[in-house]
Design an enzyme around this catalytic site. Structure first.
Site, PDB file in Angstrom:
ATOM      1  NE  ARG A  59      -0.556 -66.910 -58.013  1.00  0.00           N
ATOM      2  CZ  ARG A  59      -1.593 -66.747 -57.191  1.00  0.00           C
ATOM      3  NH1 ARG A  59      -2.720 -67.409 -57.404  1.00  0.00           N
ATOM      4  NH2 ARG A  59      -1.509 -65.946 -56.145  1.00  0.00           N
ATOM      5  CB  CYS A  60      -3.887 -73.819 -60.450  1.00  0.00           C
ATOM      6  SG  CYS A  60      -4.665 -72.507 -61.409  1.00  0.00           S
TER       7      CYS A  60
END
Length: 413
Positions: A401-402
């Site tokens: 996600r990052c």
């Protein structure tokens, strides 16, 4: 599917159609042990290996139907015009405080010799002092600063594209980031939406801009559904920024009607909300158990729009499942513990981003292969898990996600 707007993100789990990544580059080779803390790294990734892993991440997203755009390419295309490129260089050098080290004019002259692609690579990678033609040093600051190797610091955190800007609905926040090492990163997105042909004609709403005085970062911004956003009150995101964002969302005719401000411990391990909590299906979430109290309690402030856009009702609550059920209209929710809830396994896997899943469709997530306990827990709850290699990527302290900024998701049916 015909896209009428370049930004459309009304959930965390809608089928991912367009996403922006940044391929790790030479900036990682400008990391040295002496300056790791300054540049927010704990270790130095091996560039050929981290690029190979990142390419596999990108290929995985493409195989699942997503269009993959690259930050570095979009920025170069946005800076194709020479006047815009010069304006960008001026702004970047000012923010880099190049005037303080006396190198502003030399750096500008140096950067203007490159085409757009090479110039973007240069500013992202950093500029070492030995890259510029040596001149006789005559000023005290030049003589005293010789030990520091850079005129422009590298930006090794850029492959975490989630944080500098975040899409909410049809607009985005362009964020003032907390740490000086990352603050310049959001400048790229401002130029992309203002000057790139794909974006500039669409009058994209900027819900909160990077010149706001309080910090907010995209890892703390989660779009739970078309009316609800969760935002972490964290080490990197302030309550003041959240409150201003809430007012802007409510006043500027967005669909958002409520924001959940979720307080998490302020530590590097729990840097953003998405390092400890992510959505994986309509009613299922991953969570790191250490962010909750002994009885599962935590502080959550629900900010809801009143009868008018200026009216905000704020309530404090402490039971996350109950808040999620009420605000998302669910009969039940399932919290899936990172590391299976085991004290040691959950701490170890959270440190390597076991909670930082990227949903690419309802019930389908991309995760790091090293978090095998968390991945098995997800599978046991019916989640399809697509693992990617992570031996080098995880050294940067960020997960799938990052490393991704969704720009377009289909709506959840």
């Amino acid at each position: 599917m015909i896209m009428t707007t370049p930004i459309h993100v009304y959930s965390e789990i809608g089928p991912l159609k367009t996403v922006m990544l940044k391929r790790p580059g030479r900036e990682l080779e400008n990391l040295t042990p002496e300056y790791l803390e300054r540049l927010l790294f704990d270790d130095i990734p091996f560039l050929p290996a981290v690029q190979k892993e990142h390419d596999q991440f990108a290929e995985t997203l493409k195989q699942q139907g997503a269009e993959v755009l690259y930050l570095e390419k979009l920025t170069a295309e946005a800076l194709d015009d020479a006047l815009v490129r010069e304006q960008f260089i001026d702004e970047l050098l000012t923010e880099s405080k190049a005037d303080i080290n006396g190198a502003y004019d030399r750096l500008k002259e140096f950067l203007l010799t490159f085409d757009a692609d090479s110039m973007v690579e240069q500013v992202m990678s950093g500029i070492r002092k030995n890259e510029l033609e040596r001149e006789k040093k005559s000023h005290l600051h030049e003589l005293m600063e010789d030990h520091y190797p850079f005129y422009l610091d590298p930006m090794p955190n850029l492959y975490f594209t989630r944080d500098p800007a975040a899409a909410i609905g049809s607009g985005l926040t362009i964020n003032k980031m907390k740490e000086p090492a990352r603050r310049r990163e959001s400048l790229f997105m401002r130029y992309i939406i203002n000057h790139h042909p794909r974006f500039k004609g669409h009058e994209i709403p900027v819900w909160l801009d990077r010149d706001f005085k309080f910090n907010i970062e995209g890892g703390d911004e989660l779009v739970l559904n078309e009316e609800t956003v969760a935002i972490g009150v964290s080490e990197r995101t302030t309550a003041q920024a959240i409150e201003r964002l809430v007012r802007n969302l409510f006043q500027r005719q967005s669909r958002i009607r409520r924001v959940l401000a979720v307080e998490i411990p302020k530590s590097r391990a729990f840097m953003h909300l998405d390092t400890v909590f992510t959505m994986v299906d309509r009613d299922q979430f991953t969570i790191h158990p250490a962010i909750q109290g002994p009885e599962g309690d935590m502080r959550i402030f629900v900010l809801e729009r009143g009868k008018t856009a200026d009216e905000i009702h704020t309530t404090e609550e402490h039971n996350l499942p109950e808040v999620l059920k009420r605000t998302l209209g669910l009969s039940d929710v399932n919290l899936i513990f990172c590391g299976g809830g085991d004290e040691i396994a959950s701490a170890r896997e959270q440190w390597n981003d076991g909670s930082n899943t990227l949903a690419i469709a309802p019930g389908v997530v991309v995760t790091y292969d090293r978090n095998y306990i968390s991945n098995e827990c997800l599978r046991e709850q019916g989640i399809k898990v697509i693992e990617i290699p992570s031996g080098e990527l995880s050294r940067g302290r960020g997960g799938p996600r990052c490393m991704s900024m969704p720009l377009y998701r289909e709506d959840v049916k």
